[in-house]
Design a protein around this motif. Structure first.
Motif, mmCIF file in Angstrom:
data_model
loop_
_atom_site.group_PDB
_atom_site.id
_atom_site.type_symbol
_atom_site.label_atom_id
_atom_site.label_comp_id
_atom_site.label_asym_id
_atom_site.label_seq_id
_atom_site.Cartn_x
_atom_site.Cartn_y
_atom_site.Cartn_z
ATOM 1 N N ALA A 230 34.551 -42.648 21.722
ATOM 2 C CA ALA A 230 34.075 -41.643 22.674
ATOM 3 C C ALA A 230 34.079 -40.223 22.135
ATOM 4 N N GLY A 231 34.652 -40.001 20.958
ATOM 5 C CA GLY A 231 34.705 -38.642 20.438
ATOM 6 C C GLY A 231 35.734 -37.784 21.140
ATOM 7 N N ILE A 232 36.733 -38.421 21.738
ATOM 8 C CA ILE A 232 37.799 -37.673 22.407
ATOM 9 C C ILE A 232 39.129 -38.037 21.762
ATOM 10 N N ASP A 233 40.165 -37.304 22.110
ATOM 11 C CA ASP A 233 41.503 -37.589 21.605
ATOM 12 C C ASP A 233 42.051 -38.791 22.369
ATOM 13 N N ALA A 234 41.898 -39.973 21.787
ATOM 14 C CA ALA A 234 42.263 -41.219 22.461
ATOM 15 C C ALA A 234 43.756 -41.279 22.778
ATOM 16 N N ARG A 235 44.566 -40.800 21.864
ATOM 17 C CA ARG A 235 46.021 -40.842 22.089
ATOM 18 C C ARG A 235 46.409 -39.953 23.272
ATOM 19 N N LEU A 236 45.844 -38.771 23.312
ATOM 20 C CA LEU A 236 46.113 -37.856 24.432
ATOM 21 C C LEU A 236 45.615 -38.464 25.739
ATOM 22 N N ALA A 237 44.469 -39.124 25.695
ATOM 23 C CA ALA A 237 43.918 -39.771 26.894
ATOM 24 C C ALA A 237 44.857 -40.872 27.391
ATOM 25 N N LEU A 238 45.345 -41.697 26.482
ATOM 26 C CA LEU A 238 46.261 -42.775 26.879
ATOM 27 C C LEU A 238 47.580 -42.221 27.412
ATOM 28 N N ASP A 239 48.087 -41.176 26.759
ATOM 29 C CA ASP A 239 49.323 -40.534 27.239
ATOM 30 C C ASP A 239 49.138 -39.975 28.645
ATOM 31 N N LEU B 49 40.122 -29.063 33.439
ATOM 32 C CA LEU B 49 40.952 -28.506 32.367
ATOM 33 C C LEU B 49 41.401 -29.595 31.397
ATOM 34 N N LYS B 50 41.868 -30.720 31.927
ATOM 35 C CA LYS B 50 42.348 -31.806 31.073
ATOM 36 C C LYS B 50 41.203 -32.439 30.306
ATOM 37 N N ALA B 51 40.053 -32.590 30.922
ATOM 38 C CA ALA B 51 38.890 -33.147 30.218
ATOM 39 C C ALA B 51 38.539 -32.278 29.017
ATOM 40 N N ASN B 52 38.662 -30.969 29.174
ATOM 41 C CA ASN B 52 38.372 -30.066 28.063
ATOM 42 C C ASN B 52 39.407 -30.177 26.952
ATOM 43 N N GLU B 53 40.644 -30.531 27.279
ATOM 44 C CA GLU B 53 41.652 -30.764 26.249
ATOM 45 C C GLU B 53 41.351 -32.045 25.478
ATOM 46 N N LEU B 54 40.749 -33.017 26.139
ATOM 47 C CA LEU B 54 40.486 -34.315 25.524
ATOM 48 C C LEU B 54 39.279 -34.309 24.590
ATOM 49 N N CYS B 55 38.320 -33.441 24.842
ATOM 50 C CA CYS B 55 37.097 -33.460 24.023
ATOM 51 C C CYS B 55 36.946 -32.164 23.242
ATOM 52 N N GLY B 56 36.108 -32.199 22.237
ATOM 53 C CA GLY B 56 35.936 -31.047 21.361
ATOM 54 C C GLY B 56 34.941 -30.018 21.853
ATOM 55 N N GLU B 57 34.198 -30.322 22.907
ATOM 56 C CA GLU B 57 33.172 -29.415 23.409
ATOM 57 C C GLU B 57 33.519 -29.001 24.838
ATOM 58 N N ALA B 58 33.663 -27.714 25.060
ATOM 59 C CA ALA B 58 34.070 -27.227 26.380
ATOM 60 C C ALA B 58 32.920 -27.296 27.391
ATOM 61 N N PHE B 59 33.290 -27.514 28.640
ATOM 62 C CA PHE B 59 32.358 -27.444 29.767
ATOM 63 C C PHE B 59 33.148 -26.979 30.973
ATOM 64 N N ASP B 60 32.452 -26.633 32.051
ATOM 65 C CA ASP B 60 33.149 -26.172 33.246
ATOM 66 C C ASP B 60 32.634 -26.902 34.478
ATOM 67 N N ALA B 61 33.181 -26.548 35.614
ATOM 68 C CA ALA B 61 32.843 -27.232 36.873
ATOM 69 C C ALA B 61 31.389 -27.016 37.272
ATOM 70 N N GLN B 62 30.747 -25.982 36.736
ATOM 71 C CA GLN B 62 29.353 -25.712 37.075
ATOM 72 C C GLN B 62 28.365 -26.421 36.132
ATOM 73 N N THR B 63 28.870 -27.117 35.127
ATOM 74 C CA THR B 63 28.003 -27.838 34.188
ATOM 75 C C THR B 63 27.391 -29.046 34.898
ATOM 76 N N ALA B 64 26.109 -29.243 34.685
ATOM 77 C CA ALA B 64 25.439 -30.408 35.275
ATOM 78 C C ALA B 64 25.943 -31.679 34.610
ATOM 79 N N LEU B 65 26.197 -32.701 35.416
ATOM 80 C CA LEU B 65 26.664 -33.979 34.867
ATOM 81 C C LEU B 65 25.716 -34.514 33.801
ATOM 82 N N CYS B 66 24.428 -34.383 34.040
ATOM 83 C CA CYS B 66 23.443 -34.918 33.095
ATOM 84 C C CYS B 66 23.393 -34.133 31.792
ATOM 85 N N ALA B 67 24.064 -32.977 31.721
ATOM 86 C CA ALA B 67 24.087 -32.174 30.501
ATOM 87 C C ALA B 67 25.302 -32.484 29.632
#
Length: 176
Positions: free
Chosen positions: A79-88, A30-48
């Motif tokens: 990284a294309g993520i919300d760096a400030r949110l990641a640091l917080d 859930l938090k990873a999805n808040e940090l990045c602009g593209e949603a994924f879920d627990a069933q997504t392959a790591l290599c994807a």
């Protein structure tokens, strides 16, 4: 391997109680999805996962599953993520964050910074009151850039009024 499998494996390797593993893994996704602009879920392959999704997952994993008290992150702004949110997030989880960056905003977010030169520490600097004022300005610009980025990701065509303080006509009141 799927994202959920990876997180569960890491949680088990870190000695997380089996009763809390699933909850920690869900929070990390859930938090990873808040940090990045593209949603994924627990069933997504790591290599994807894209680079931003991978970095967001890494940050969320560090925050919720890793027991390491000190985190070293290199160029989080790329990284294309919300760096400030990641640091917080990392700070709220009690992590000490050491970061290598070229971003003036991220440099000034920390109360202290170290300047490296030729592989050695050249200076240790505490953020000054003047720099705190500059940080406020940089945060306004960064917020405007984030808004433009979000609009472009959604396929919007931009007008000067969409850009706020970034566009000349909005800064100086002209209609050029």
């Amino acid at each position: 391997m799927e994202v959920g499998e990876f997180l569960a494996l890491h949680a088990r390797a870190r000695g997380c109680e089996s009763s809390s593993r699933e909850r920690l893994c869900e929070r990390a996704v859930l938090k990873a999805n808040e940090l990045c602009g593209e949603a994924f879920d627990a069933q997504t392959a790591l290599c994807a996962l894209s680079g931003g999704q991978s970095r967001a997952l890494m940050v969320a994993d560090l925050a919720y599953i890793s027991t390491s008290p000190i985190v070293l992150i290199d160029e989080l702004e790329n990284a294309g993520i919300d760096a400030r949110l990641a640091l917080d997030l990392l700070a709220k989880q009690g992590k000490i964050v050491l970061m290598a960056t070229h971003s003036p905003l991220l440099m000034l977010l920390g109360e202290q910074r170290i300047v490296m030169d030729n592989g050695a520490m050249a200076k240790h600097i505490w953020r000054s009151p003047d720099e705190e004022a500059i940080l406020e300005d940089l945060e306004r610009y960064e917020s405007a850039v984030d808004g433009v980025r979000a609009m472009l990701r959604q396929g919007a065509s931009l007008r000067p009024s969409d850009c706020g303080i970034l566009c000349r006509s909005e800064r100086d009141g002209s209609n050029d």
